[in-house]
Every structure is written in structure tokens, then in C-alpha cells.
Design a protein around this motif. Structure first.
Motif, PDB file in Angstrom:
ATOM      1  N   ARG A  98      18.133  26.060  -9.764  1.00  0.00           N
ATOM      2  CA  ARG A  98      19.734  25.984 -10.292  1.00  0.00           C
ATOM      3  C   ARG A  98      20.386  25.599  -9.801  1.00  0.00           C
ATOM      4  O   ARG A  98      21.719  25.081 -10.195  1.00  0.00           O
ATOM      5  CB  ARG A  98      20.321  27.707 -10.377  1.00  0.00           C
ATOM      6  CG  ARG A  98      21.088  28.395 -11.381  1.00  0.00           C
ATOM      7  CD  ARG A  98      22.264  29.073 -10.975  1.00  0.00           C
ATOM      8  NE  ARG A  98      21.019  30.494 -11.707  1.00  0.00           N
ATOM      9  CZ  ARG A  98      20.632  31.739 -11.218  1.00  0.00           C
ATOM     10  NH1 ARG A  98      21.954  32.105 -10.752  1.00  0.00           N
ATOM     11  NH2 ARG A  98      19.614  32.584 -11.057  1.00  0.00           N
ATOM     12  N   ALA A  99      20.521  25.341  -8.615  1.00  0.00           N
ATOM     13  CA  ALA A  99      20.612  24.822  -7.451  1.00  0.00           C
ATOM     14  C   ALA A  99      20.340  22.937  -7.061  1.00  0.00           C
ATOM     15  O   ALA A  99      21.462  22.805  -6.712  1.00  0.00           O
ATOM     16  CB  ALA A  99      20.851  25.108  -6.135  1.00  0.00           C
ATOM     17  N   ARG A 100      20.279  22.433  -8.370  1.00  0.00           N
ATOM     18  CA  ARG A 100      19.900  21.573  -8.402  1.00  0.00           C
ATOM     19  C   ARG A 100      20.797  20.223  -8.172  1.00  0.00           C
ATOM     20  O   ARG A 100      21.821  20.635  -9.389  1.00  0.00           O
ATOM     21  CB  ARG A 100      18.760  21.006  -9.904  1.00  0.00           C
ATOM     22  CG  ARG A 100      18.120  19.806  -9.342  1.00  0.00           C
ATOM     23  CD  ARG A 100      17.183  19.054 -10.475  1.00  0.00           C
ATOM     24  NE  ARG A 100      17.339  19.625 -11.628  1.00  0.00           N
ATOM     25  CZ  ARG A 100      17.037  20.711 -13.118  1.00  0.00           C
ATOM     26  NH1 ARG A 100      16.797  21.197 -12.169  1.00  0.00           N
ATOM     27  NH2 ARG A 100      18.148  21.013 -13.656  1.00  0.00           N
ATOM     28  N   PRO A 101      21.221  18.993  -7.483  1.00  0.00           N
ATOM     29  CA  PRO A 101      22.667  18.503  -7.723  1.00  0.00           C
ATOM     30  C   PRO A 101      21.863  17.980  -8.415  1.00  0.00           C
ATOM     31  O   PRO A 101      20.835  17.147  -9.149  1.00  0.00           O
ATOM     32  CB  PRO A 101      21.861  18.018  -6.267  1.00  0.00           C
ATOM     33  CG  PRO A 101      20.600  18.085  -6.004  1.00  0.00           C
ATOM     34  CD  PRO A 101      20.026  19.081  -5.821  1.00  0.00           C
ATOM     35  N   ILE A 102      23.385  17.253  -8.765  1.00  0.00           N
ATOM     36  CA  ILE A 102      23.579  16.402 -10.169  1.00  0.00           C
ATOM     37  C   ILE A 102      23.529  14.901  -9.797  1.00  0.00           C
ATOM     38  O   ILE A 102      22.673  13.951 -10.192  1.00  0.00           O
ATOM     39  CB  ILE A 102      25.395  16.027 -10.851  1.00  0.00           C
ATOM     40  CG1 ILE A 102      24.800  17.530 -10.979  1.00  0.00           C
ATOM     41  CG2 ILE A 102      25.062  15.385 -11.779  1.00  0.00           C
ATOM     42  CD1 ILE A 102      26.586  17.662 -11.936  1.00  0.00           C
TER      43      ILE A 102
END
Length: 160
Positions: A98-102
Motif C-alpha cells: 500500500r505504501a509503494r511509492p509513485i
């Protein structure tokens, strides 16, 4: 502007009433204390990755008496509910996903440098400083999560 002000005068008490009902706070309205309780609960849910629906289902497992005096419960009475809530919290892997960076880390570093030195250039990329700051925080949160073991996550969730 007057209509908007009138809306908020009606909206805020109604939202508080509904949250109080959802949380089972039916006896007395504590105003700001109730708001603080709700903010604390939502903050814990965010930090632990708890599922919204399942958290309230867990809380509904606690039976409450109609009077304030009869509704006192010893802390041990909540152990089963706590275990159920902990089982509903997101795993470290799910939170990492869910915290995967853009942005790629190198691109984010460049954007952060641009935000510091030439913030007006960010508009050329369709961005502003708040986007860069949010993504920088997300990357830091992801780094911190990557160092957390499942055991440490469960202990942290239980403390929250």
C-alpha cells in the motif's frame, strides 16, 4: 458563504452524533473528548492497517449495559476483542504494498531538490511541493516498514 456556514453548523453535530452511535457512546455527549477518542481510534486504525468494517465488528462483540455504572468492564474482558482486532490488522507485506511509492527514488530525490531550489518548475511536471512532500513521507514510511518484522508489527499493533 452564508449557506456554507449554515451547512457546517448542522453537519458537524450530526457527524458527531452518528460516530457516537457507531461507537456505542449513548449516555452522555462529551463533545471534544468524544472527538479526541474518535481521532485516536482512526489514527490507530491507520497506523496498524486495521480494516474499518472489521474493527467495528470487533467492537460490537462487547456487550454494554444501559447504565453508566453497570457498563464498567475490567481490562481483561477485552482480551478476546483485542485478539480479534489484532488478527484484522494488515500484515507488514500488505502495508508495504500500500505504501509503494509513485516515483522512483532517484526521480523523487530530483523532484525534492527542484522543490527546494525552484518550486515554480514543479508546475511544468504537473506537480506542486505538497505532492513531493507527501511522496517523500510515503518513501520514509515504506523504508521504516521494511525494517519491521511481523513480530514487531504485532507488538506495535497491540500497544497502539
Amino acid at each position: 458563504a452564508e449557506a456554507e456556514a449554515a451547512f457546517w453548523v448542522e453537519y458537524e453535530p450530526e457527524v458527531r452524533r452518528r460516530w457516537r452511535s457507531k461507537l456505542g457512546l449513548l449516555l452522555t455527549d462529551e463533545g471534544e473528548a468524544d472527538d479526541a477518542l474518535l481521532e485516536s481510534l482512526l489514527g490507530v486504525m491507520q497506523r496498524t492497517g486495521a480494516d474499518f468494517t472489521n474493527t467495528f465488528r470487533a467492537l460490537s462483540r462487547v456487550g454494554w449495559e444501559a447504565s453508566e455504572a453497570a457498563s464498567y468492564r475490567a481490562p481483561q474482558d477485552f482480551d478476546a476483542v483485542l485478539e480479534y482486532c489484532l488478527a484484522q490488522c494488515a500484515s507488514t507485506e500488505a502495508m508495504l504494498k500500500r505504501a509503494r511509492p509513485i516515483f522512483h527514488p532517484k526521480a523523487l530525490a530530483r523532484l525534492a531538490a527542484i522543490a527546494q531550489t525552484e518550486p515554480e518548475r514543479l508546475a511544468q511536471f504537473g506537480l506542486d511541493a505538497s505532492v513531493v512532500a507527501r511522496e517523500t513521507q510515503r518513501a520514509a514510511r515504506r523504508e521504516a516498514l521494511a525494517r519491521v518484522t511481523p513480530r514487531d508489527k504485532r507488538l506495535s499493533d497491540a500497544e497502539a
